[in-house]
Motif scaffolding. Structure first.
Motif, PDB file in Angstrom:
ATOM      1  N   THR A 446     118.147  -4.765  91.541  1.00 35.91           N
ATOM      2  CA  THR A 446     117.746  -6.299  91.695  1.00 35.91           C
ATOM      3  C   THR A 446     118.781  -7.322  91.031  1.00 35.91           C
ATOM      4  O   THR A 446     119.285  -7.067  89.809  1.00 35.91           O
ATOM      5  N   ASP A 504     124.041 -16.140  99.750  1.00 33.94           N
ATOM      6  CA  ASP A 504     123.589 -16.901 100.812  1.00 33.94           C
ATOM      7  C   ASP A 504     124.795 -16.430 102.113  1.00 33.94           C
ATOM      8  O   ASP A 504     124.466 -17.137 103.121  1.00 33.94           O
ATOM      9  N   LEU A 512     116.942  -9.974  95.570  1.00 36.20           N
ATOM     10  CA  LEU A 512     117.273 -11.031  95.100  1.00 36.20           C
ATOM     11  C   LEU A 512     116.112 -11.958  94.217  1.00 36.20           C
ATOM     12  O   LEU A 512     115.278 -12.232  94.881  1.00 36.20           O
ATOM     13  N   PRO A 514     116.019 -15.246  92.143  1.00 36.79           N
ATOM     14  CA  PRO A 514     116.559 -16.424  91.641  1.00 36.79           C
ATOM     15  C   PRO A 514     115.967 -17.048  90.597  1.00 36.79           C
ATOM     16  O   PRO A 514     114.849 -16.677  89.899  1.00 36.79           O
ATOM     17  N   THR A 537     118.908 -15.725 104.607  1.00 35.17           N
ATOM     18  CA  THR A 537     118.805 -15.080 103.211  1.00 35.17           C
ATOM     19  C   THR A 537     117.638 -15.633 102.654  1.00 35.17           C
ATOM     20  O   THR A 537     117.025 -14.925 101.726  1.00 35.17           O
ATOM     21  N   ARG A 540     114.632 -13.660 103.578  1.00 33.13           N
ATOM     22  CA  ARG A 540     114.995 -12.276 103.058  1.00 33.13           C
ATOM     23  C   ARG A 540     114.502 -12.386 101.560  1.00 33.13           C
ATOM     24  O   ARG A 540     113.841 -11.471 100.951  1.00 33.13           O
ATOM     25  N   THR A 541     114.821 -13.264 100.800  1.00 31.09           N
ATOM     26  CA  THR A 541     114.515 -13.458  99.553  1.00 31.09           C
ATOM     27  C   THR A 541     113.236 -13.740  99.192  1.00 31.09           C
ATOM     28  O   THR A 541     112.657 -12.930  98.501  1.00 31.09           O
TER      29      THR A 541
END
Length: 804
Positions: A446, A504, A512, A514, A537, A540-541
């Motif tokens: 991660t 990205d 991922l 954030p 992306t 997927r995140t």
């Protein structure tokens, strides 16, 4: 003769150390299959035993109902004395030998040689990993390669296809005898024989085959299959530096094949990919990637074969990666190269989050472990990390190494050290270190953004990652930083605010996480990202955040609902609506109608008859009277593709708007020979206990239902709007079904027809059952139990929202 089980790596290594095989001449008599279940085989094997220390002993593999004759070097052996379970003991040995074995077999159900019945009887083989022995006597392990010459006796009106072109078709009374030229040196599992009254279409060195009831569908799809096959062969031959060593390249489409198989020059498929109506963009993408995957196996697996099954990834990871690379080169994916890899990474991450995760390359002790190793780690994760390696090494250097690898090991076997040794001269990257970190260690990292620092957990691996800064309305890139991440903590040199989108440019493989502000922006405004790779992306995140408990289902619906009206790419649009359907399982049942209404309203506002993916998605979320009336009106369009018609009707059935008479009427209008199975799936969606019991009877009474229908059947049986109270009878009947058929078939059911909406007490039962069954079923059950438990836990206590 009973099947005593498997083969260990140690046994295989000991046998190949003293044994080499020159050739097989195999005769299969299939004339008994039109009226019965049995066939006869004769296997003549030329081999050499070169062990030291005096006369040697070995065995040949065979699973048969009866062994009629065994002759070694002209001397008859008593079958009662040499047959021991699924092995025939041979000795004393020394030097070159000729072995002649005649046996009688029962047609299998997806393993060995199987029989399918439609407008006629069709026979076909599926030998990977250890099932050629079910059709003829052989040394059934991947490093004992040999040439194979097949002769097949069939009814006069049958057509026969194998790894090579036929050299002669002769009549022998009321029997046709097909003879085929010897193959190149192949592993036993890559050989094939298919026979039956096929409809055939030809083009130069290629042909496609299907049951006669699908003649129109075959003809409609043939040109597209031939065109892609021809272009792909030329591309792979140039890229790998070795010409395809077959004299033909055929596709055989079958009703009961569980997926697709890379038999040398004779690829077998499930015939659901012969689309009966205009396919969607997503269907075309999937079929093209499977075609390219199987074709790349002509090099990865057939030309150079893994030494043992711990090298399975050398075939499957490479085939997945090569398919994605070739699809981009051939224009199949176009800009969708990234959405395709994003989907591949999601599939890999799903497996990496489970307790059954394992290294891409790991020791495999025996066949039982091999059978459990055909999973997303071996396929999708391996492909994802190979793509990273190619970007680090450079595509030109990587292909130079592959060409060296194929040249050195053509016709033989390879392994991980051999591959690394071939590529290493063309790159300064220390490949043994890279392999240790990415191929030989398990788990997924991660990458978390915390106060300007990118934090990596788990095994410290090298990541090349970009972080884009997006701002404005719609979101557009305003800055970017590229990072080489090797440590647990890496400073991120970015100032200012906005959406910080990790990876990205889609360059690494990781979960991922954030920062909180970026998560909030993704949920509420991520639909406005204008860059397509950034959009892939973002999806997927967010999906990863759902699976790891950082987002609730409602957040996913917020994002998808905003994305649907503006997403131009039909393949990404399909991925978005699939994400919403997946999030439904994570939602509290009381919330589901409102969430689905939110998406159905958004879809209805932009619905266009040409946007099939949206019509298809409506079948997952329509719920109000107005929405269901819209679904009903769509069914008046006679030109709507039949698979979508069935999905729409099933939604009406599941919500009690359509009854059995509607199902019967739809089955009558559907020309597909498999319409009865689609109707059975629709009936599984009827919301009453009797219908669910009938569906379970159909599913779990041998021989069960075709593999191609399992996902559709499971989605209807365990509809999210229905109670999963019949889950316990499903589990109670699964193991008896496995014993009556085989563990492979039960594992497929466990993977594709698992009650994902069941609650925790049922999942505790699954854990207990998984402790007492063979590995292939145990892993399927454990994986599904863990996945369902994650969703059940989220339903009981809705996921936290760290960004709220």
């Amino acid at each position: 003769m009973p099947d005593d089980g498997g083969l260990t790596a140690a046994e295989a290594a000991a046998r190949s150390a003293v044994l080499s095989v020159t050739s097989y001449d195999v005769t299969l008599d299939l004339t008994g299959l039109p009226s019965g279940e049995h066939f006869e085989s004769r296997s003549v094997v030329e081999f050499t035993y070169d062990g030291t220390g005096g006369p040697g002993l070995t065995w040949i593999d065979l699973v048969a109902e009866r062994v009629d004759e065994v002759v070694l070097d002209g001397i008859p052996l008593d079958p009662d004395e040499v047959v021991r379970g699924d092995r025939l003991r041979l000795g004393p040995l020394g030097g070159t030998h000729r072995l002649d074995i005649r046996s009688r077999h029962r047609a299998g159900s997806g393993r060995g040689l199987s029989k399918s019945v439609d407008d006629g009887v069709y026979a076909w083989t599926q030998f990977q990993p250890f099932d050629a022995r079910r059709a003829f006597a052989c040394f059934d392990q991947p490093d004992l390669k040999a040439t194979f010459a097949f002769q097949v006796r069939v009814p006069l009106d049958w057509h026969c296809v194998s790894n090579r072109r036929e050299t002669e078709v002769a009549e022998d009374g009321d029997v046709a005898v097909w003879r085929f030229a010897p193959t190149p040196r192949l592993p036993t599992y890559a050989t094939a024989v298919c026979a039956g009254p096929f409809h055939v279409a030809r083009s130069e060195r290629m042909a496609v085959f299907a049951r006669r009831s699908l003649a129109d569908a075959l003809d409609a799809n043939a040109d597209e299959l031939f065109d892609l096959s021809r272009r792909a062969l030329a591309l792979f031959e140039d890229a790998f530096g070795v010409a395809f060593d077959g004299d033909s390249y055929d596709h055989v489409f079958l009703p009961d094949q569980p997926g697709a198989m890379e038999n040398h020059g004779c690829v077998t498929w499930n015939d659901q990919v012969l689309y009966r109506s205009e396919p969607t963009a997503e269907q075309r993408r999937r079929r093209a990637l499977v075609l390219l995957h199987e074709m790349s196996h002509m090099w990865f697996g057939n030309l150079v074969t893994p030494q043992w099954w711990d090298g399975l990834w050398l075939s499957e990871s490479f085939a997945d990666w090569a398919a994605l690379w070739a699809a981009a080169e051939l224009g199949v994916l176009d800009r969708r190269w990234s959405v395709a890899t994003a989907l591949e990474k999601e599939r890999a991450a799903d497996a990496d989050l489970l307790s059954s995760t394992h290294p891409v390359s790991r020791p495999i002790p025996d066949i039982a472990a091999t059978e459990a190793n055909f999973d997303a780690i071996t396929y999708a994760k391996g492909a994802a990390v190979l793509r990273q390696l190619v970007s680090v090494v450079g595509e030109d250097a990587f292909f130079e190494g592959l060409r060296k690898y194929f040249a050195q090991h053509s016709g033989g076997n390879g392994n991980l050290p051999a591959l690394l040794a071939a590529v290493q001269p063309f790159t300064p990257v220390a490949l043994t270190t890279w392999s240790r970190l990415w191929l030989e260690s398990s788990g997924i990292n991660t990458l978390s953004l915390e106060d300007g620092v990118l934090v990596q957990d788990g095994v410290l691996r090298p990541h090349t990652i970009s972080i884009g800064v997006y701002a404005g309305s719609p979101l557009a890139e305003v800055a970017r930083v590229g990072l080489a991440v090797t440590e647990a903590r890496t400073e991120v040199p970015l100032d200012g605010s906005g959406l910080l989108l990790l990876d990205d440019r889609d360059t690494t493989y990781a979960m991922l996480l954030p920062d909180a502000e970026s998560i909030r922006t993704l949920v509420t405004s991520g639909a406005g990202l204008t860059d397509p790779v950034a959009r892939y992306t973002a999806r997927r995140t967010l999906r990863g955040l759902l699976l790891t408990g950082h987002l609730a289902a409602a957040d996913i619906y917020t994002y998808v609902t905003a994305s649907v009206p503006t997403e131009p790419d039909p393949i990404h649009l399909k991925a978005l609506t699939t994400l919403a359907a997946e999030a439904t399982i994570y939602a509290d049942p009381a919330q589901r109608p409102a969430l689905e209404d939110q998406l159905a309203t958004a879809i209805s506002s932009v619905l266009d008859p040409s946007r099939l993916v949206l019509i298809e998605a409506l079948a997952d979320c329509a719920g109000t009277g107005e929405q269901l009336a819209l679904v009903d009106s769509l069914l008046t369009n006679a030109d709507l593709p039949q698979p979508i018609r069935w999905r729409l009707l099933t939604r009406l059935v599941a919500l009690g708007v359509a009854d059995d008479d509607r199902i019967t009427a739809e089955q009558t209008r559907d020309p597909d020979p498999d319409a009865a199975w689609q109707a059975a799936a629709a009936r599984a969606a009827i919301p009453d206990a009797a219908a669910k019991t009938t569906a379970l009877d159909l599913l779990l009474t041998p021989p069960g239902i075709p593999a191609a229908v399992l996902r559709t059947f499971g989605a209807a049986l365990w509809h999210p709007r229905h109670d999963a109270g019949h889950a316990t009878p499903f589990l109670e009947r699964l193991v008896p079904f496995a014993r009556a058929t085989d563990w492979f078939a039960a594992a497929r059911i466990a993977r594709y027809v698992f009650p994902t909406t069941a609650d925790l007490p049922f999942l505790d039962q699954v854990r207990e059952v998984a402790t007492a069954v063979p590995p292939v079923l145990a892993q399927a059950l454990r994986d599904q139990e863990e996945t369902a438990r994650r969703a059940a836990t989220a339903r009981r206590a809705q996921a936290p929202q760290p960004w709220a």
